[in-house]
Enzyme design. Structure first.
Site, mmCIF file in Angstrom:
data_model
loop_
_atom_site.group_PDB
_atom_site.id
_atom_site.type_symbol
_atom_site.label_atom_id
_atom_site.label_comp_id
_atom_site.label_asym_id
_atom_site.label_seq_id
_atom_site.Cartn_x
_atom_site.Cartn_y
_atom_site.Cartn_z
ATOM 1 N N LYS A 103 -3.864 7.743 3.246
ATOM 2 C CA LYS A 103 -5.035 7.382 4.046
ATOM 3 C C LYS A 103 -4.883 7.836 5.495
ATOM 4 O O LYS A 103 -5.869 8.202 6.150
ATOM 5 C CB LYS A 103 -5.270 5.869 3.983
ATOM 6 C CG LYS A 103 -5.873 5.397 2.678
ATOM 7 C CD LYS A 103 -7.252 5.999 2.427
ATOM 8 C CE LYS A 103 -7.919 5.416 1.202
ATOM 9 N NZ LYS A 103 -9.232 6.059 0.914
ATOM 10 N N TYR A 129 0.825 -1.221 0.000
ATOM 11 C CA TYR A 129 0.000 0.000 0.000
ATOM 12 C C TYR A 129 0.852 1.261 0.000
ATOM 13 O O TYR A 129 0.484 2.278 -0.556
ATOM 14 C CB TYR A 129 -0.942 -0.034 1.200
ATOM 15 C CG TYR A 129 -2.272 0.631 0.957
ATOM 16 C CD1 TYR A 129 -2.976 0.432 -0.220
ATOM 17 C CD2 TYR A 129 -2.844 1.447 1.926
ATOM 18 C CE1 TYR A 129 -4.200 1.029 -0.424
ATOM 19 C CE2 TYR A 129 -4.071 2.038 1.736
ATOM 20 C CZ TYR A 129 -4.756 1.828 0.554
ATOM 21 O OH TYR A 129 -5.977 2.428 0.344
#
Length: 253
Positions: A159, A152
């Site tokens: 995020k 990620y």
């Protein structure tokens, strides 16, 4: 009477009928809400086609959250469809391929990810604020940013910024009665997920680690949480992250 009876809701991020946003729009309509969608650029045509699969075909407005002109005119354009907003769903995220290599990612890659995936929550809130009622609900979708996930990388950092942005929005919009919450969904096999290199790694482990089990092809549990947060059943909840991940967030390694 439906959970969202009479409410007016703006939903971003509908691309395919596998998307969480599509299912939020579907549930919202089934629960009595009037829905307006957004899309932009080449995906507008796709969104308009997919919108026809909803119980009632909504209007689709153009919105690129990185385009200030789009943001500046959004309230006026939405106002031509509905006279106010009770709910806004932020289902927007993007990172260039380079952002999925943490050590090699450039600032250009990272800044694009943060702008589109984090700052856009504040930008969308500001753009829709003139139409929000004093009991409106802003809901965003996240992927739990407490951890350094495999693959990620800088999207995970974006995020984390997204989740922090939500807390500051909760602080600053609370006086106007506006609630700001996030749903941290487990991995769903969507178009966005397929753009993440090696996303299959999440698919391989999630169901095994989730006490409740996890179906990567079912976006409805996350969509239900979004719909609930837009309802009147969470009148005193803001700055929160609701995990809809089968319980993985609470488990040790």
């Amino acid at each position: 009477m439906g959970l969202l009876e009479g409410k007016k809701i703006l939903v971003t991020g509908v691309l395919m009928d596998s998307s969480i946003a599509f299912h939020v729009a579907k549930l919202a309509q089934q629960e009595g809400a009037e829905v307006v969608l957004t899309s932009f650029g080449r995906t507008m045509k796709i969104t308009k086609t997919i919108a026809k699969r909803l119980p009632s075909t909504p209007e689709v407005l153009e919105l690129d959250v990185t385009d200030q002109e789009h943001l500046d005119s959004l309230a006026e354009r939405v106002g031509e469809q509905v006279d106010h907003l009770d709910g806004v769903l932020h289902s927007i995220g993007f990172a260039p391929p380079g952002a999925f290599d943490f050590m090699s990612g450039t600032w250009e890659d990272v800044s694009t990810a943060v702008h589109t995936s984090a700052y856009s929550l504040k930008a969308l809130a500001t753009a829709t604020l003139p139409l929000m009622t004093d009991k409106a609900s802003l809901v965003g979708l996240t992927f739990d940013a407490k951890f350094a996930w495999p693959v990620y990388d800088w999207m995970g950092v974006a995020k984390a910024a997204f989740e922090s942005t939500n807390r500051y929005l909760a602080r600053d919009l609370g006086a106007q009665g506006i609630r700001c919450n996030l749903v941290a969904a487990g991995p769903i096999r969507t178009t966005a997920a397929r753009s993440i290199p090696d996303f299959v790694k999440f698919e391989e482990i999630w169901d095994d680690r989730a006490p409740l089990g996890w179906d990567i092809s079912d976006p409805e549990p996350a969509a239900r949480a979004c719909a609930a947060l837009m309802s009147d059943w969470f009148p005193a909840t803001t700055g929160e992250i609701v995990h809809v991940d089968g319980g993985v967030h609470a488990m040790g390694q």
